[in-house]
Design a protein around this motif. Structure first.
Motif, PDB file in Angstrom:
ATOM      1  N   ASP A 192       0.828  -1.216   0.000  1.00 52.35           N
ATOM      2  CA  ASP A 192       0.000   0.000   0.000  1.00 52.35           C
ATOM      3  C   ASP A 192       0.860   1.263   0.000  1.00 52.35           C
ATOM      4  N   LEU A 193       2.168   1.112  -0.030  1.00 54.96           N
ATOM      5  CA  LEU A 193       3.064   2.268  -0.010  1.00 54.96           C
ATOM      6  C   LEU A 193       3.044   2.976  -1.360  1.00 54.96           C
ATOM      7  N   ASP A 194       3.006   4.301  -1.324  1.00 54.52           N
ATOM      8  CA  ASP A 194       3.049   5.093  -2.551  1.00 54.52           C
ATOM      9  C   ASP A 194       4.458   5.574  -2.886  1.00 54.52           C
ATOM     10  N   GLU A 195       5.352   5.512  -1.901  1.00 50.36           N
ATOM     11  CA  GLU A 195       6.723   5.943  -2.117  1.00 50.36           C
ATOM     12  C   GLU A 195       7.689   4.934  -1.501  1.00 50.36           C
ATOM     13  N   VAL A 196       8.890   4.879  -2.041  1.00 51.03           N
ATOM     14  CA  VAL A 196       9.929   4.039  -1.460  1.00 51.03           C
ATOM     15  C   VAL A 196      10.285   4.605  -0.087  1.00 51.03           C
ATOM     16  N   PRO A 197      10.260   3.799   0.974  1.00 48.49           N
ATOM     17  CA  PRO A 197      10.607   4.316   2.305  1.00 48.49           C
ATOM     18  C   PRO A 197      12.002   4.951   2.304  1.00 48.49           C
ATOM     19  N   GLU A 198      12.108   6.094   2.961  1.00 48.55           N
ATOM     20  CA  GLU A 198      13.400   6.758   3.039  1.00 48.55           C
ATOM     21  C   GLU A 198      14.410   5.900   3.810  1.00 48.55           C
ATOM     22  N   HIS A 199      13.968   5.357   4.947  1.00 49.70           N
ATOM     23  CA  HIS A 199      14.837   4.521   5.772  1.00 49.70           C
ATOM     24  C   HIS A 199      13.983   3.421   6.384  1.00 49.70           C
ATOM     25  N   LEU A 200      14.139   2.210   5.877  1.00 52.96           N
ATOM     26  CA  LEU A 200      13.341   1.078   6.329  1.00 52.96           C
ATOM     27  C   LEU A 200      14.123   0.275   7.361  1.00 52.96           C
ATOM     28  N   VAL A 201      13.533   0.114   8.536  1.00 52.68           N
ATOM     29  CA  VAL A 201      14.107  -0.751   9.568  1.00 52.68           C
ATOM     30  C   VAL A 201      13.399  -2.099   9.470  1.00 52.68           C
ATOM     31  N   VAL A 202      14.146  -3.141   9.180  1.00 50.79           N
ATOM     32  CA  VAL A 202      13.585  -4.486   9.049  1.00 50.79           C
ATOM     33  C   VAL A 202      13.954  -5.282  10.284  1.00 50.79           C
ATOM     34  N   VAL A 203      12.943  -5.745  11.003  1.00 51.21           N
ATOM     35  CA  VAL A 203      13.165  -6.557  12.200  1.00 51.21           C
ATOM     36  C   VAL A 203      12.968  -8.017  11.815  1.00 51.21           C
ATOM     37  N   GLY A 204      14.050  -8.775  11.841  1.00 44.40           N
ATOM     38  CA  GLY A 204      14.002 -10.185  11.457  1.00 44.40           C
ATOM     39  C   GLY A 204      14.873 -10.449  10.253  1.00 44.40           C
ATOM     40  N   SER A 205      15.827 -11.383  10.395  1.00 43.86           N
ATOM     41  CA  SER A 205      16.782 -11.634   9.310  1.00 43.86           C
ATOM     42  C   SER A 205      16.623 -13.021   8.715  1.00 43.86           C
ATOM     43  N   GLY A 206      15.433 -13.611   8.880  1.00 47.79           N
ATOM     44  CA  GLY A 206      15.141 -14.868   8.211  1.00 47.79           C
ATOM     45  C   GLY A 206      14.861 -14.622   6.743  1.00 47.79           C
ATOM     46  N   VAL A 207      14.227 -15.584   6.087  1.00 48.55           N
ATOM     47  CA  VAL A 207      13.995 -15.489   4.650  1.00 48.55           C
ATOM     48  C   VAL A 207      13.188 -14.245   4.297  1.00 48.55           C
ATOM     49  N   THR A 208      12.053 -14.032   4.971  1.00 41.38           N
ATOM     50  CA  THR A 208      11.196 -12.894   4.643  1.00 41.38           C
ATOM     51  C   THR A 208      11.908 -11.571   4.890  1.00 41.38           C
ATOM     52  N   GLY A 209      12.535 -11.430   6.045  1.00 40.48           N
ATOM     53  CA  GLY A 209      13.230 -10.189   6.361  1.00 40.48           C
ATOM     54  C   GLY A 209      14.356  -9.913   5.395  1.00 40.48           C
ATOM     55  N   ALA A 210      15.157 -10.924   5.083  1.00 37.99           N
ATOM     56  CA  ALA A 210      16.283 -10.739   4.174  1.00 37.99           C
ATOM     57  C   ALA A 210      15.813 -10.384   2.772  1.00 37.99           C
ATOM     58  N   ASP A 230      23.678 -14.290  14.893  1.00 40.41           N
ATOM     59  CA  ASP A 230      25.006 -13.754  14.596  1.00 40.41           C
ATOM     60  C   ASP A 230      25.231 -13.560  13.104  1.00 40.41           C
ATOM     61  N   ARG A 231      24.227 -13.893  12.277  1.00 32.81           N
ATOM     62  CA  ARG A 231      24.314 -13.639  10.848  1.00 32.81           C
ATOM     63  C   ARG A 231      22.920 -13.602  10.257  1.00 32.81           C
ATOM     64  N   VAL A 232      22.814 -13.051   9.063  1.00 35.89           N
ATOM     65  CA  VAL A 232      21.536 -13.087   8.363  1.00 35.89           C
ATOM     66  C   VAL A 232      21.293 -14.506   7.866  1.00 35.89           C
ATOM     67  N   LEU A 233      20.047 -14.806   7.536  1.00 39.14           N
ATOM     68  CA  LEU A 233      19.658 -16.126   7.028  1.00 39.14           C
ATOM     69  C   LEU A 233      20.260 -17.256   7.862  1.00 39.14           C
ATOM     70  N   PRO A 234      19.961 -17.281   9.158  1.00 45.74           N
ATOM     71  CA  PRO A 234      20.570 -18.289  10.033  1.00 45.74           C
ATOM     72  C   PRO A 234      20.200 -19.716   9.683  1.00 45.74           C
ATOM     73  N   GLY A 235      19.103 -19.919   8.965  1.00 37.94           N
ATOM     74  CA  GLY A 235      18.694 -21.275   8.615  1.00 37.94           C
ATOM     75  C   GLY A 235      19.286 -21.777   7.320  1.00 37.94           C
ATOM     76  N   GLU A 236      20.062 -20.935   6.634  1.00 35.27           N
ATOM     77  CA  GLU A 236      20.612 -21.325   5.340  1.00 35.27           C
ATOM     78  C   GLU A 236      22.066 -21.763   5.464  1.00 35.27           C
ATOM     79  N   ASP A 237      22.603 -22.285   4.377  1.00 33.45           N
ATOM     80  CA  ASP A 237      24.005 -22.665   4.304  1.00 33.45           C
ATOM     81  C   ASP A 237      24.876 -21.485   4.755  1.00 33.45           C
ATOM     82  N   ALA A 238      25.849 -21.747   5.628  1.00 29.97           N
ATOM     83  CA  ALA A 238      26.655 -20.672   6.210  1.00 29.97           C
ATOM     84  C   ALA A 238      27.443 -19.902   5.150  1.00 29.97           C
ATOM     85  N   ASP A 239      27.992 -20.602   4.164  1.00 36.84           N
ATOM     86  CA  ASP A 239      28.750 -19.936   3.105  1.00 36.84           C
ATOM     87  C   ASP A 239      27.836 -19.041   2.263  1.00 36.84           C
TER      88      ASP A 239
END
Length: 479
Positions: A192-210, A230-239
């Protein structure tokens, strides 16, 4: 998820057998529901499908279709990064967010309409409304479903030989960071956004957040990603996760590791996200991507004998049976794997089993998964981490895409192909990181499913030059 066999099922000889012409009632029109409806109708069942929002469910209306359409737009802008290297002169690239969202909403609505038309042509009875399972079964072994139609709220009761629950899931919410649809958003409200957010804070670094963090970063937002791990996408391959995080940082993303959000406040001019250590992260908008919860409340499930897990998911076995007689379940409400492909297969398996067709029980060991970041991450089968946890001896080979001639031509430097094999050389798993990894993982999926050896995989000729050539080359490394 631990699979269990249904408990307390009445003896088969005490009830009428399920046969062609039996009635099937499906609650939920997402991938699990509409694929089950298609199969059951083609097998001669009298199929009734109840959906309260629109055919296709969340996957089509608010999740997969719109999110991947948004990401596809961001991918076009990302391609300009290597334009100079390829000798292409480009000017400033701008994004019309209102137009992007108008397009993706139209695509979602069109897909939903197409599904509705296809089901109707197959002979499925479509009911707009909500439904709940009534206690049972009846003395004739049927299940009863109470349907409340929309609009109007009129009630009707349906009896059926088979009921399938396909009610999906919804975004999880934090009590002190409830989405308001204006500044604090869940992923269903981004469109529903009409403009690109100036500064988006994303809480959560799983698949959806990333995925959303990467997409909006490429679309022009400043992005801060709050990760509890300690890293993004914690459920994925570490490399793979390391490469994605490296690309995020290179493009200017700020990543707050080992940080949890305690709450978020809409200040009117922006948002303030308070972390559990007392720090405050300020931005123009906040996306809460902290997981999903199953839509299993208010359906009368415990009273009908359907057992739920501690997380509220419906407990099912590998043929989609619940613990209640002649009640099946498919999709995100089961918590097996939150993938549209898995939901669809669970729905098909449920109908094949219920109506007496031949089938293979669900096998999640050879299901490919993808993360639509840039670069994409796709994997299938056994991971290095899982092999290590199990103490299993495996052989692993990995090759960076930077060494692939086709990748060099396209200006691609981030990514790799990895294959995990047994001591005897059987392909057990694989990871692809790079452009179109979701497509490139398919030959590895076939190899895992068919238990091919690395020699058999490498023996299949590949086009030169091609990215897929790296798959054969990695397989040859394991000869």
């Amino acid at each position: 998820m631990t699979q269990v066999a249904p408990q307390g099922t009445p003896q088969a000889e005490s009830v009428s057998p399920v046969r062609t012409g039996s009635r099937v009632v499906i609650i939920g029109g997402g991938p699990g529901g509409y694929e089950a409806a298609t199969v059951a109708s083609r097998m001669g069942a009298d199929v009734w499908l109840v959906e309260r929002r629109g055919m296709g469910g969340s996957a089509v209306l608010t999740d997969v279709v719109p999110s991947k359409t948004l990401i596809a737009t961001s991918e076009w802008t990302a391609q300009t990064e290597s334009a100079g290297e390829l000798g292409i002169r480009t000017g400033a690239v701008g994004v019309d967010m209102a137009m992007v969202n108008t397009r993706l909403r139209l695509l979602a609505a069109t897909q939903s309409s197409d599904i509705r038309s296809a089901l109707a042509q197959t002979g499925v009875h479509l009911l707009d409304g909500s439904a709940r399972l009534l206690p049972g079964p009846t003395e004739h072994g049927r299940r009863r479903v109470l349907v409340v139609s929309e609009p109007g709220g009129a009630e009707r009761e349906l009896e059926a030989e088979i009921v399938l629950l396909a009610t999906g899931a919804r975004p999880r919410e934090l009590p002190d960071a409830l989405p308001d649809g204006e500044r604090i958003l869940n992923w269903t409200q981004l469109y529903d956004l009409d403009e690109v957010p100036e500064h988006l804070v994303v809480v959560g670094s799983g698949v959806t957040g990333a995925e959303f963090a990467g997409a909006f970063l490429t679309l022009g937002s400043r992005v801060t990603l709050v990760s509890s791990r300690d890293r993004v996408l914690p459920g994925e391959d570490a490399d793979a996760a390391e490469i994605v995080e490296e690309v995020f940082r290179r493009r200017g993303m700020r990543i707050e590791r080992r940080s949890r959000a305690a709450g978020a406040v809409n200040t009117g001019e922006g948002v303030e996200v308070t972390l559990t250590d007392g720090r405050v992260v300020r931005g123009s908008h906040c996306l809460m991507a902290v997981g999903a919860v199953p839509n299993t409340e208010g359906l009368g499930l415990p009273e009908a004998g359907v057992e739920l897990t501690a997380s509220g998911h419906v407990r099912v076995d590998r043929v989609s049976r619940t613990t209640a007689f002649r009640v099946y379940a498919a999709g995100d409400c089961t918590g097996v794997l939150p993938l549209a492909s898995v939901a669809a297969q669970q729905g098909r398996i449920a109908m094949w089993h219920a109506l007496g067709d031949t089938l293979e029980p669900l096998d999640t060991s050879a299901i490919a998964q993808a993360v639509f970041t840039s670069p994409e991450v796709a994997n299938v089968g056994l991971s290095e981490a899982a092999a290590s946890r199990a103490g299993r001896e495996v052989r692993v080979a990995q090759l960076p895409l930077a060494r692939n001639p086709r990748a060099k031509m396209q200006g691609v430097s981030d990514g790799f192909v990895k294959i995990i094999a047994s001591e005897a050389g059987v392909v057990l798993g694989g990871v692809v990181v790079g452009p179109h990894a979701s497509d490139l993982v398919f030959p590895l999926t076939l190899a895992v499913r068919q238990r091919m050896t690395v020699d058999e995989l490498s023996a299949a000729p590949t086009v030169y030059p091609s990215i897929s050539g790296s798959i054969a080359e990695v397989a040859r490394m394991l000869h």
